[in-house]
Enzyme design. Structure first.
Site, mmCIF file in Angstrom:
data_model
loop_
_atom_site.group_PDB
_atom_site.id
_atom_site.type_symbol
_atom_site.label_atom_id
_atom_site.label_comp_id
_atom_site.label_asym_id
_atom_site.label_seq_id
_atom_site.Cartn_x
_atom_site.Cartn_y
_atom_site.Cartn_z
ATOM 1 N N PRO A 84 -21.917 3.502 10.049
ATOM 2 C CA PRO A 84 -21.264 2.492 10.884
ATOM 3 C C PRO A 84 -21.950 1.120 10.818
ATOM 4 C CG PRO A 84 -21.790 4.475 12.163
ATOM 5 C CD PRO A 84 -22.441 4.628 10.837
ATOM 6 N N GLU A 131 -28.049 11.506 13.659
ATOM 7 C CA GLU A 131 -28.329 10.149 14.150
ATOM 8 C C GLU A 131 -28.448 9.124 13.036
ATOM 9 O OE1 GLU A 131 -28.306 8.834 17.386
ATOM 10 O OE2 GLU A 131 -27.257 10.749 17.395
ATOM 11 N N ARG A 186 -7.219 4.857 -7.097
ATOM 12 C CA ARG A 186 -5.849 4.378 -7.348
ATOM 13 C C ARG A 186 -5.819 3.027 -8.043
ATOM 14 N NH1 ARG A 186 -3.797 1.103 -3.802
ATOM 15 N NH2 ARG A 186 -1.672 1.887 -3.754
ATOM 16 N N ASP A 193 0.584 -4.160 -3.382
ATOM 17 C CA ASP A 193 0.156 -3.559 -2.116
ATOM 18 C C ASP A 193 -0.160 -4.599 -1.065
ATOM 19 O OD1 ASP A 193 0.103 -0.975 -2.941
ATOM 20 O OD2 ASP A 193 -2.007 -1.013 -3.537
#
Ligand code: ADE
Length: 232
Positions: A89, A116, A154, A169
């Site tokens: 994160p 953690e 992709r 896209d």
């Protein structure tokens, strides 16, 4: 491209890597995935991979040894340096631009954390990149690694049937995609916009551009601002 995935939960990957476009991409030899359990590289007699944090506190921290050894094993017979990516994160927010950058590499190593977090020395001395897929906390980096595998694969040459489809896209143009319709022209009284049935290619292209701009302005004012700035 070769993508090695280091994880404590290899069983999570089979469904995603062996379905749809990722399956086809492997069959076409555009990409090879190796899912590796880094517990196998632990030199601890109980195959331990984590330990308590120095200084105290809740949770466990991934130890450097199993992860360093797994990466050293992978890179022992490779001459070009791979990108070594930690999923966490705290990483750089993932974008289509980053996917395009990674798609140019020959070799990626994705390291999935759990608990953690990682011992800081993995960040400092081993990883070349740290990536977050969004401002929320997952139980581990596995789902984030799957996101990277999918979004990068992709983009590789010959993976998508229609060469144009990756270029049109959402995001690759900097705008969200325009609305799409297929048959029937009238479904329960809900009609397809007339312009799309007109056969007038210029008008259709203009309508799509307007719709893409409108949608981006409404839903993603941040992207809209960037797009407008890029024009000047
Ligand atoms: N691991 C836990 N949460 C994550 C996130 N948001 N992105 C990448 N890896 C993660």
């Amino acid at each position: 491209m070769r993508i090695d995935i280091l994880t404590l939960f290899p069983e999570m990957f089979a469904g995603v890597l062996n379905s749809s476009i990722l399956k086809k991409a492997q069959e076409k030899k555009a990409v090879t995935f190796n899912v590796i359990n880094f517990r196998d590289f632990s030199e601890d007699k109980h195959k331990k991979v984590d330990d308590y944090p120095y200084g105290g506190g809740a949770g466990m921290v991934l130890m450097p040894q199993p992860i360093f050894s797994a990466v050293e094993h992978i890179t022992a017979n490779t001459n070009k340096k791979p990108r070594i990516i930690l999923l966490c994160p705290q990483g750089e927010p993932y974008t289509q631009k980053k996917a395009e950058e990674l798609a140019k590499e020959e070799h990626l190593i994705l390291i999935c954390g759990h608990y953690e977090g990682f011992d800081e020395r993995i960040r400092e001395y081993l990883a070349t990149d740290e990536i977050s897929i969004g401002d929320y906390v997952l139980t581990g980096g596995e789902i984030a690694a799957m996101v990277i595998c999918d979004s990068v694969t992709r983009l590789l040459p010959d993976v998508l049937g229609n060469q144009m489809s990756a270029a049109s896209d959402s995001f690759s143009s900097g705008l969200l995609e325009y609305p799409q319709y297929t048959r029937p022209a009238n479904f329960r009284g809900m009609k397809v916009p007339d312009v799309l049935l007109s056969g007038h290619h210029e008008k259709i292209a203009q309508w799509r551009k307007e719709q893409a701009l409108k949608r981006t302005k409404e839903r993603r004012p941040d992207l809209y601002e960037k797009y407008i700035e890029s024009l000047s």
